[in-house]
Design an enzyme around this catalytic site. Sequence first.
Site, PDB file in Angstrom:
ATOM      1  N   GLY A   1       2.388  21.724  11.686  1.00  0.00           N
ATOM      2  CA  GLY A   1       3.633  20.991  11.916  1.00  0.00           C
ATOM      3  C   GLY A   1       4.759  21.434  11.017  1.00  0.00           C
TER       4      GLY A   1
ATOM      5  N   PRO B   1      12.238  11.128   7.930  1.00  0.00           N
ATOM      6  CG  PRO B   1      14.394  10.385   7.456  1.00  0.00           C
ATOM      7  CD  PRO B   1      13.640  11.584   7.943  1.00  0.00           C
TER       8      PRO B   1
ATOM      9  CG  HIS C   1      -2.099   0.836   1.131  1.00  0.00           C
ATOM     10  ND1 HIS C   1      -2.050   2.200   1.192  1.00  0.00           N
ATOM     11  CD2 HIS C   1      -3.402   0.523   0.946  1.00  0.00           C
ATOM     12  CE1 HIS C   1      -3.277   2.684   1.064  1.00  0.00           C
ATOM     13  NE2 HIS C   1      -4.118   1.686   0.908  1.00  0.00           N
TER      14      HIS C   1
ATOM     15  N   GLY D   1       7.470  10.336   8.761  1.00  0.00           N
ATOM     16  CA  GLY D   1       6.717  10.797   7.610  1.00  0.00           C
ATOM     17  C   GLY D   1       5.645  11.808   7.961  1.00  0.00           C
TER      18      GLY D   1
END
Lengths: 303, 303
Positions: free
Chosen positions: A163, A169, A83, A172
């Site tokens: 934010g 990383p 996904h 996310g």
Amino acid sequence: MDSPIFEAVPNFSEGRDDDKISRITGAVRAVPGVRILGLHSDPDHNRSVLTFAGEEDPVLSGAVSLAKACATELDLASQSGEHPRMGVLDVLPFVPLEGATMDDAVRLANRAGEDLGSLGFPVFLYGSAATASHRRALPDVRRGGYEGVASRLQDSLWKPDFGPETLDPHRGAVAVGARPFLVAFNAYLDTDDVEVARAVAGRIRESGGGLPAVKALGLGVGGKAQVSMNLTDLERTSIPVALTAVRSAAADLGASVESTELVGLAPLEAILQTAQYYLGLRELDARHVLESRLYGPSDPRSL
Amino acid sequence: MDSPIFEAVPNFSEGRDDDKISRITGAVRAVPGVRILGLHSDPDHNRSVLTFAGEEDPVLSGAVSLAKACATELDLASQSGEHPRMGVLDVLPFVPLEGATMDDAVRLANRAGEDLGSLGFPVFLYGSAATASHRRALPDVRRGGYEGVASRLQDSLWKPDFGPETLDPHRGAVAVGARPFLVAFNAYLDTDDVEVARAVAGRIRESGGGLPAVKALGLGVGGKAQVSMNLTDLERTSIPVALTAVRSAAADLGASVESTELVGLAPLEAILQTAQYYLGLRELDARHVLESRLYGPSDPRSL
């Protein structure tokens, strides 16, 4: 007057490690006033969908606890799955249930977005909470997954609503939204010809000039052609009306409906509408249902 | 495991004086753990039907409080109304709901009978709680009302199961029983000819060789012929199966069903059965209903 009730249906990027999933859902379960309604973990997609509900403040606390647990337990950099995903906590929609309006859910999405933003998650508002029309559709917001979001961050059209404007990383970004309750209702045809299901879907869905508040696709599932529907407003198109249209369109193509299924939860109102439609009942509402009287919100009328 | 739930549906002999009715129902409402589900007061019959539910001990306490309040507030000697009555608290049936069996309801009826007996009410057990087959049917137990009961007291076949063997003319006697949940479902025909409704009822009811667990009468209601049904076991005959039989029998007589109505409460299962029947759903149970998950007993399966 009972307080408005909301549902949250977060998707997070872990569908294989039962211990991690259990710790993440446990963080939500521990919030007083939150009720867990469902959990569906998909190992292939390496992804879980959690459903929980309650009044506004508990649901907000549950969402914040969930985001913290996802940041602690999960690492997007080492995650893989079929996904497309853009964050450890990937999508967080809020749905208005009893006593709540879509405006209430938009307000809750904004409160959650602000809280998650201050926890360090870049937040994109979508659905009814979107701040611009091009950010309304979820597939547009997360197109290309983490890498796609990262590449668009310099574009002023795609700055986060809350934010940091940079991507960590490991965690996310997250899409936080408000959307109506969906009833997912599928009809299986007596054929394996997926083209028939696609033709039926094309005729009955709103975008094809069919029924209002109906999305539909034709799929092949378990060797049968399936018309897969999302009903987004039962006041405009109820389950029996949608099924009648499917039966009629299928008959025009020489096919018929063999069986149907409800995926996930349906509101009681959807079931009552169905019984009333087919029985020709003069009236039917939750006040006629024993369990609603036993367990539901108290009837404000004095007896 | 959740505790078994019972319903009590007492009938008491006051349907006109709102203050008295309010004090009597208030005595039940004051019992912790009791939930009032409904109250129907009928001035013509000078009679009220109260429905309340809860676990065994609260329902028993509610019944005892009710009996005391009826003895305090009401006087059978000065009461009049169209309905045959034998006591201030006339009939007290217990119905097994979730997690409860008929044996559980019979035990509860016996506990209530013993308590009411020691309060001075002559108690006749009926229905599934009856101690002899000739005392099973409620109409037989209270034939002739107060006067009939009084005249039979010397007959050893009609001694009370609990309490005094003489009648106090102010409070009278009470029938305490256990019976299954009834769904009262009526179909209105497109004719004013009551004979058609009687013929349909005669064909579909169990006693006429029709459907199991179905009682039916033909009546004239509001200028329409009505088939009035009691469904006593939905596992044996569901609402859609009963309606299909009514439609078929009516068609044979040149009539059709114009509309239907549910009187009082129906269990959620009855509505789910109906939706599943007409939609051709592969499965449908309370776990699919949002409100059941929000308000119902917690699902014991870990999520």
